[in-house]
Write a protein that holds these residues in place. Sequence first.
Motif, mmCIF file in Angstrom:
data_model
loop_
_atom_site.group_PDB
_atom_site.id
_atom_site.type_symbol
_atom_site.label_atom_id
_atom_site.label_comp_id
_atom_site.label_asym_id
_atom_site.label_seq_id
_atom_site.Cartn_x
_atom_site.Cartn_y
_atom_site.Cartn_z
ATOM 1 N N ASN A 144 1.053 -0.913 -0.162
ATOM 2 C CA ASN A 144 0.481 0.167 -0.115
ATOM 3 C C ASN A 144 0.974 1.158 0.527
ATOM 4 O OD1 ASN A 144 -2.350 -1.499 0.030
ATOM 5 N ND2 ASN A 144 -1.625 -2.047 2.254
ATOM 6 N N ARG B 192 -3.084 3.855 -3.217
ATOM 7 C CA ARG B 192 -2.866 2.312 -3.715
ATOM 8 C C ARG B 192 -2.605 1.789 -3.640
ATOM 9 N NH1 ARG B 192 1.066 3.910 -9.749
ATOM 10 N NH2 ARG B 192 2.224 2.157 -8.403
ATOM 11 N N THR B 193 -3.219 0.109 -3.780
ATOM 12 C CA THR B 193 -2.723 -0.755 -3.957
ATOM 13 C C THR B 193 -2.608 -1.626 -4.707
ATOM 14 O OG1 THR B 193 -4.070 -1.074 -1.888
ATOM 15 C CG2 THR B 193 -3.699 -2.890 -2.087
ATOM 16 N N GLU B 194 -0.733 -2.246 -5.201
ATOM 17 C CA GLU B 194 -0.356 -2.348 -5.668
ATOM 18 C C GLU B 194 -0.394 -4.438 -5.093
ATOM 19 O OE1 GLU B 194 1.365 -2.355 -8.167
ATOM 20 O OE2 GLU B 194 0.256 -0.122 -8.942
#
Length: 104
Positions: free
Chosen positions: A26, A41-43
């Motif tokens: 995150n 944003r989450t990857e």
Amino acid sequence: MGNVGTDPKLRYYEKRAVAFFKLATNEPARRLPDGSEVAARTEWHNIVATDELGEFVEKYIRTGTRLFISGTLRTRNWEDRQGISRKVTEIYVTELEILGRAER
């Protein structure tokens, strides 16, 4: 550093243990110097652990576990059954540290 998103799946290839799972990292929301905001944003990352580390992961890691992972990036290409070219980038684990257990 991130949270495990799926329980590891362990497979054996030529007697070699290989565990696969997903890890979410995150990036928090922040305000830029000009006043504009950047949303959180989450990857999602594909993680691969082999041999003894793969067996350890399958035994002790579950969805929600917080991990620190160090490893190498590898990209592989293949053609699926419909003849479509596919590509995936994975992190091959060299070091792993459990930072927190999943609540169950």
